[in-house]
Design an enzyme around this catalytic site. Structure first.
Site, PDB file in Angstrom:
ATOM      1  N   ASP A  39       0.848  -1.191   0.000  1.00 59.82           N
ATOM      2  CA  ASP A  39       0.000   0.000   0.000  1.00 59.82           C
ATOM      3  C   ASP A  39       0.884   1.242   0.000  1.00 59.82           C
ATOM      4  O   ASP A  39       2.074   1.169   0.328  1.00 59.82           O
ATOM      5  CB  ASP A  39      -0.906   0.003   1.241  1.00 59.82           C
ATOM      6  CG  ASP A  39      -2.242   0.697   0.998  1.00 59.82           C
ATOM      7  OD1 ASP A  39      -2.223   1.899   0.643  1.00 59.82           O
ATOM      8  OD2 ASP A  39      -3.296   0.050   1.158  1.00 59.82           O
ATOM      9  N   ASP A  65       3.239   1.543  -4.809  1.00 65.46           N
ATOM     10  CA  ASP A  65       2.411   2.401  -5.657  1.00 65.46           C
ATOM     11  C   ASP A  65       2.088   1.570  -6.896  1.00 65.46           C
ATOM     12  O   ASP A  65       2.957   1.338  -7.742  1.00 65.46           O
ATOM     13  CB  ASP A  65       3.176   3.668  -6.039  1.00 65.46           C
ATOM     14  CG  ASP A  65       2.414   4.558  -7.014  1.00 65.46           C
ATOM     15  OD1 ASP A  65       1.338   4.147  -7.498  1.00 65.46           O
ATOM     16  OD2 ASP A  65       2.916   5.658  -7.321  1.00 65.46           O
ATOM     17  N   VAL A  66       0.849   1.107  -7.008  1.00 65.44           N
ATOM     18  CA  VAL A  66       0.514   0.152  -8.061  1.00 65.44           C
ATOM     19  C   VAL A  66       0.616   0.735  -9.449  1.00 65.44           C
ATOM     20  O   VAL A  66       0.643  -0.009 -10.444  1.00 65.44           O
ATOM     21  CB  VAL A  66      -0.903  -0.446  -7.852  1.00 65.44           C
ATOM     22  CG1 VAL A  66      -0.964  -1.232  -6.556  1.00 65.44           C
ATOM     23  CG2 VAL A  66      -1.990   0.622  -7.914  1.00 65.44           C
ATOM     24  N   ASN A  92      -6.151  -5.762  -5.343  1.00 66.21           N
ATOM     25  CA  ASN A  92      -7.318  -5.126  -4.756  1.00 66.21           C
ATOM     26  C   ASN A  92      -7.304  -3.602  -4.867  1.00 66.21           C
ATOM     27  O   ASN A  92      -8.366  -2.977  -4.876  1.00 66.21           O
ATOM     28  CB  ASN A  92      -7.418  -5.521  -3.273  1.00 66.21           C
ATOM     29  CG  ASN A  92      -8.384  -4.652  -2.509  1.00 66.21           C
ATOM     30  OD1 ASN A  92      -9.595  -4.757  -2.661  1.00 66.21           O
ATOM     31  ND2 ASN A  92      -7.846  -3.768  -1.682  1.00 66.21           N
ATOM     32  N   TYR A 161     -15.803   4.551 -13.462  1.00 62.27           N
ATOM     33  CA  TYR A 161     -15.438   3.421 -12.608  1.00 62.27           C
ATOM     34  C   TYR A 161     -15.895   2.106 -13.229  1.00 62.27           C
ATOM     35  O   TYR A 161     -15.142   1.124 -13.281  1.00 62.27           O
ATOM     36  CB  TYR A 161     -16.074   3.609 -11.238  1.00 62.27           C
ATOM     37  CG  TYR A 161     -15.769   2.525 -10.242  1.00 62.27           C
ATOM     38  CD1 TYR A 161     -14.489   2.374  -9.705  1.00 62.27           C
ATOM     39  CD2 TYR A 161     -16.765   1.657  -9.809  1.00 62.27           C
ATOM     40  CE1 TYR A 161     -14.216   1.387  -8.773  1.00 62.27           C
ATOM     41  CE2 TYR A 161     -16.499   0.669  -8.876  1.00 62.27           C
ATOM     42  CZ  TYR A 161     -15.216   0.533  -8.359  1.00 62.27           C
ATOM     43  OH  TYR A 161     -14.948  -0.453  -7.429  1.00 62.27           O
ATOM     44  N   VAL A 196     -20.233  -2.649  -0.508  1.00 58.60           N
ATOM     45  CA  VAL A 196     -19.903  -2.932   0.886  1.00 58.60           C
ATOM     46  C   VAL A 196     -19.729  -1.583   1.585  1.00 58.60           C
ATOM     47  O   VAL A 196     -19.095  -0.673   1.042  1.00 58.60           O
ATOM     48  CB  VAL A 196     -18.601  -3.755   0.985  1.00 58.60           C
ATOM     49  CG1 VAL A 196     -18.264  -4.056   2.439  1.00 58.60           C
ATOM     50  CG2 VAL A 196     -18.724  -5.052   0.180  1.00 58.60           C
TER      51      VAL A 196
END
Length: 267
Positions: A39, A65-66, A92, A161, A196
């Site tokens: 993360d 950092d993806v 994720n 999104y 969620v």
């Protein structure tokens, strides 16, 4: 070893500092896996890893950092060094920025593409390189990408999104085919979580009210529940258990699939 027993396996969960990612990391650890939290939120990520350690599991944190290729290289190497291998990657990390199609902000869409699509793509890339024969881990494994019910329904205010999460679905299937054709030994699947009430989910409800699509947060949430045959919102544990399943030997003959965990909302 039971079908859901992940003892001896090592997992990296991106965006694992909080919310769904933290729940997934905890569930993987409960199933016996060594878990690394990846993360950009260092303090929160370390706290999550420490909490998992307190349960008796092996856990660590790596900065990731993806959206950055070099960051992925460093995180994969650090993860393997921390827990002795890499058998499971849970892609994720993701962001959601609401907006009406008529008012789309190019920067918002670009940011979602960068995190949700590029970030997931780089994760698959580096998982393949590490897990395939001759890689730094080299024992095959499982990649679980987190898409969204937004990829399968038309809900107002989330066009950008939805587009990015649809891309995650297609990426998953192509990657699974390539892995099989090239003998990587890596299964690639995705999950479509329903709404969620995490920080992201709660913010979405507030956003669609601000956009004028619903008169109140309660009515926005009610609209989601009303479209869900199970009659409730999802829980973190619902999504986490699905990830454990897809990472486990119970899913050993499943690849290139998308698993809805949405209470039937997207059917």
């Amino acid at each position: 070893m039971g079908a859901y027993d992940l003892t001896g396996r090592s997992a990296l969960v991106t965006g694992g500092a909080r919310g769904l990612g933290a729940g997934m990391a905890e569930a993987l650890a409960s199933a016996g896996a060594n878990v690394v939290i990846g993360d950009i939120q260092e303090d929160l990520g370390r706290a999550t890893a420490d909490s998992i350690k307190q349960s008796g599991a092996n856990a660590a944190f790596v900065h990731l950092d993806v959206t950055d290729d070099a960051s992925w290289q460093q995180a994969i190497s650090a993860s393997i060094a921390e827990v002795g291998g890499l058998d499971i990657l849970v892609n994720n990390a993701g962001i959601e920025i609401s907006g009406l199609v008529a008012d789309l902000d190019p920067q918002d869409v670009s940011r979602m593409l960068e995190v949700n699509v590029l970030g997931t793509s780089l994760g698959v890339k580096h998982a393949f390189r590490a897990m395939r024969p001759g890689g730094a881990a080299g024992n095959g494994g499982a990649v679980v990408n987190i898409a969204s019910v937004a990829a399968t329904i038309a809900f107002p205010g989330i066009a950008g999104y939805s587009a990015t999460k649809s891309a995650v679905d297609r990426l998953t299937r192509v990657a699974a085919m390539e892995s099989g054709k090239l003998g990587y030994g890596v299964r690639v699947n995705c999950v479509y979580p329903g709404l969620v009430p995490t920080d992201m989910g709660n913010q979405l409800a507030a956003d669609v009210v601000q956009l004028g699509l619903f008169p109140s947060i309660e009515e926005a949430i009610g609209a989601v529940v009303g479209q869900t045959p199970s009659g409730r919102l999802g829980e973190v544990s619902d999504m986490a258990d699905a990830v454990v399943f897809l990472a486990s030997d119970a899913a050993r003959f499943i690849t290139g699939a998308g698993l809805p965990v949405d209470g039937g909302m997207g059917m």
